[in-house]
Design a protein around this motif. Structure first.
Motif, mmCIF file in Angstrom:
data_model
loop_
_atom_site.group_PDB
_atom_site.id
_atom_site.type_symbol
_atom_site.label_atom_id
_atom_site.label_comp_id
_atom_site.label_asym_id
_atom_site.label_seq_id
_atom_site.Cartn_x
_atom_site.Cartn_y
_atom_site.Cartn_z
ATOM 1 N N VAL A 191 0.953 -1.237 -0.136
ATOM 2 C CA VAL A 191 0.141 0.042 -0.043
ATOM 3 C C VAL A 191 0.737 1.072 -0.047
ATOM 4 O O VAL A 191 0.674 2.112 -0.978
ATOM 5 N N ASN A 192 1.839 1.330 0.965
ATOM 6 C CA ASN A 192 2.528 2.565 1.054
ATOM 7 C C ASN A 192 3.566 2.699 -0.027
ATOM 8 O O ASN A 192 4.135 3.813 -0.440
ATOM 9 N N GLY A 193 4.310 1.483 -0.419
ATOM 10 C CA GLY A 193 5.229 1.584 -1.532
ATOM 11 C C GLY A 193 4.848 1.551 -2.934
ATOM 12 O O GLY A 193 5.650 2.036 -3.759
ATOM 13 N N CYS A 194 3.722 1.126 -3.055
ATOM 14 C CA CYS A 194 3.313 0.854 -4.652
ATOM 15 C C CYS A 194 1.807 1.781 -4.741
ATOM 16 O O CYS A 194 1.566 1.673 -6.033
ATOM 17 N N GLY A 195 1.137 2.032 -3.714
ATOM 18 C CA GLY A 195 -0.340 2.485 -4.079
ATOM 19 C C GLY A 195 -1.192 1.493 -4.363
ATOM 20 O O GLY A 195 -2.215 1.769 -4.795
ATOM 21 N N PHE A 196 -1.168 0.066 -3.906
ATOM 22 C CA PHE A 196 -1.974 -0.881 -4.404
ATOM 23 C C PHE A 196 -2.925 -0.994 -3.145
ATOM 24 O O PHE A 196 -2.787 -0.765 -2.129
ATOM 25 N N HIS A 197 -4.021 -1.776 -3.502
ATOM 26 C CA HIS A 197 -4.982 -2.316 -2.597
ATOM 27 C C HIS A 197 -4.628 -3.890 -2.319
ATOM 28 O O HIS A 197 -4.146 -4.559 -3.138
ATOM 29 N N VAL A 198 -4.962 -4.094 -0.971
ATOM 30 C CA VAL A 198 -4.338 -5.548 -0.449
ATOM 31 C C VAL A 198 -5.835 -5.973 0.314
ATOM 32 O O VAL A 198 -6.272 -5.493 0.964
ATOM 33 N N ALA A 199 -6.221 -7.301 -0.191
ATOM 34 C CA ALA A 199 -7.278 -7.812 0.499
ATOM 35 C C ALA A 199 -6.920 -9.101 1.238
ATOM 36 O O ALA A 199 -6.258 -10.089 0.430
ATOM 37 N N VAL A 200 -7.448 -9.693 2.016
ATOM 38 C CA VAL A 200 -7.250 -11.008 2.887
ATOM 39 C C VAL A 200 -8.435 -11.565 3.297
ATOM 40 O O VAL A 200 -9.302 -10.762 3.883
ATOM 41 N N LEU A 201 -8.967 -12.744 3.061
ATOM 42 C CA LEU A 201 -9.954 -13.534 3.418
ATOM 43 C C LEU A 201 -9.612 -14.249 4.697
ATOM 44 O O LEU A 201 -8.406 -14.984 4.514
ATOM 45 N N ASP A 202 -10.247 -14.454 5.905
ATOM 46 C CA ASP A 202 -10.099 -15.698 6.649
ATOM 47 C C ASP A 202 -10.513 -16.908 6.082
ATOM 48 O O ASP A 202 -11.586 -17.123 5.518
ATOM 49 N N ALA A 203 -9.667 -17.915 6.242
ATOM 50 C CA ALA A 203 -9.765 -19.069 5.634
ATOM 51 C C ALA A 203 -10.691 -19.995 6.185
ATOM 52 O O ALA A 203 -10.919 -19.423 7.529
ATOM 53 N N PRO A 204 -11.386 -20.855 5.701
ATOM 54 C CA PRO A 204 -12.294 -21.637 6.525
ATOM 55 C C PRO A 204 -11.827 -22.217 8.024
ATOM 56 O O PRO A 204 -10.706 -22.848 7.695
ATOM 57 N N GLY A 205 -12.463 -22.180 8.885
ATOM 58 C CA GLY A 205 -12.146 -22.509 10.199
ATOM 59 C C GLY A 205 -10.978 -21.627 10.717
ATOM 60 O O GLY A 205 -10.369 -22.164 12.056
ATOM 61 N N HIS A 206 -10.618 -20.667 10.411
ATOM 62 C CA HIS A 206 -9.636 -19.620 10.805
ATOM 63 C C HIS A 206 -9.995 -18.400 11.095
ATOM 64 O O HIS A 206 -11.068 -17.703 10.455
ATOM 65 N N GLY A 207 -9.497 -17.701 11.925
ATOM 66 C CA GLY A 207 -9.945 -16.300 12.180
ATOM 67 C C GLY A 207 -11.450 -16.122 12.870
ATOM 68 O O GLY A 207 -11.578 -16.894 13.851
ATOM 69 N N ASP A 208 -12.296 -15.323 12.365
ATOM 70 C CA ASP A 208 -13.485 -14.976 12.831
ATOM 71 C C ASP A 208 -14.497 -16.077 12.260
ATOM 72 O O ASP A 208 -15.801 -16.036 12.364
ATOM 73 N N ARG A 209 -13.961 -17.186 11.610
ATOM 74 C CA ARG A 209 -14.854 -18.237 11.003
ATOM 75 C C ARG A 209 -14.940 -19.364 12.183
ATOM 76 O O ARG A 209 -13.870 -19.958 12.521
ATOM 77 N N PRO A 210 -16.130 -20.013 12.305
ATOM 78 C CA PRO A 210 -16.010 -21.193 13.300
ATOM 79 C C PRO A 210 -15.518 -22.516 12.540
ATOM 80 O O PRO A 210 -15.555 -22.472 11.479
ATOM 81 N N ARG A 211 -14.902 -23.396 13.455
ATOM 82 C CA ARG A 211 -14.407 -24.576 12.968
ATOM 83 C C ARG A 211 -15.800 -25.680 12.942
ATOM 84 O O ARG A 211 -16.530 -25.493 13.876
ATOM 85 N N THR A 212 -15.359 -26.564 12.023
ATOM 86 C CA THR A 212 -16.393 -27.722 11.637
ATOM 87 C C THR A 212 -15.941 -28.794 12.546
ATOM 88 O O THR A 212 -14.700 -28.639 13.065
ATOM 89 N N ALA A 213 -16.579 -30.028 12.550
ATOM 90 C CA ALA A 213 -16.422 -31.034 13.226
ATOM 91 C C ALA A 213 -15.041 -31.554 12.499
ATOM 92 O O ALA A 213 -14.004 -32.281 13.083
#
Length: 255
Positions: free
Chosen positions: A66-88
């Protein structure tokens, strides 16, 4: 049409951070706090196993882009990670990984199997997120798009890039070839690949086999001494320069 909803926004260190969901999947979008006129390239990133979309590795790489190139950057929480619940299934695979680790057994077969399962769920989610993000005027439908993901980010990224013609260049590394080699053969965009020569989990032969599988005419192998988690930080700067070469105009490529 995918449902993109922004849920929070803050700014610091020259970046605006916006939490969002696409069809209920949580993600984060980092953008320049003072963007230039018009649209700018987008880099999608994938985080490592056991981490999340705002892990310091993700926010640190985003700041370079962002600061070096002026780009946009996006990340998703992978399934079962971060704010996503884990399955059995998630819980069972994680328990099996910890059991193997405690017993001193190889982790690779479990990680490869579980990451393949996660990728099958995550690839459609990343494609939906790209659809939605390209509807934003600051990104737009026609600008270049890159991908950057190591470890589990490679497990998700290789099938994603193989299926997604909008990706212009990609950074991968540190994963086994077992499931990914056939998908890598479908990838022809420029690739930079990171490999740790003394990786205690992924053998040199396995790492080289995955690199060799990419059909890209331009592909660079970056090998460093050290174990799996000892990838030098300067490789992040190299990845930024690589993505800038293929996504930005020459005038904006960082030194």
């Amino acid at each position: 049409m995918h449902s993109l909803q922004f849920t929070a926004q803050s700014s610091s260190n020259g970046m605006t951070e916006r939490d969002f969901t696409v069809d209920g999947v949580p993600g984060v979008l980092w953008s320049p706090a003072s963007p230039a006129a018009g649209s700018a390239p987008l880099v999608l990133m994938g985080h490592g196993g056991g981490n999340h979309k705002k892990h310091p590795a993700m926010s640190g790489r985003a700041q370079l882009l962002v600061n070096g190139c002026g780009f946009h950057v996006a990340v998703l929480d992978a399934p079962g990670h971060g704010d996503r619940p884990r399955t059995a299934h998630d819980e069972a695979e994680i328990a099996e990984l910890f059991r193997a680790r405690a017993a001193g057994e190889p982790e690779g077969p479990i990680v490869v199997r579980y990451n393949d399962h996660l990728a099958q769920r995550a690839v459609p989610e990343y494609r939906a997120a790209l659809d939605a993000l390209q509807e934003l005027p600051e990104i737009g439908p026609d600008g270049p798009v890159g991908y950057w993901g190591l470890n589990m980010g490679t497990a998700i990224g290789v099938p994603f890039v193989a299926a997604e013609p909008r990706i212009t260049a990609a950074v991968f590394g540190q994963h086994w070839p077992d499931v990914l080699a056939e998908k890598a053969k479908q990838i022809t965009v420029p690739v930079e690949f990171d490999l740790q020569w003394d990786d205690e989990h992924i053998s040199r032969e396995e790492g080289l086999a995955l690199f060799d599988a990419f059909a890209s005419k331009e592909k660079s192998l970056h090998v460093n001494s050290g174990k799996h988690k000892e990838l030098p930080r300067f490789e992040a700067h190299s990845a930024v320069r690589f993505l800038a070469r293929h996504l930005a105009t020459p005038a904006t490529v960082p030194a």
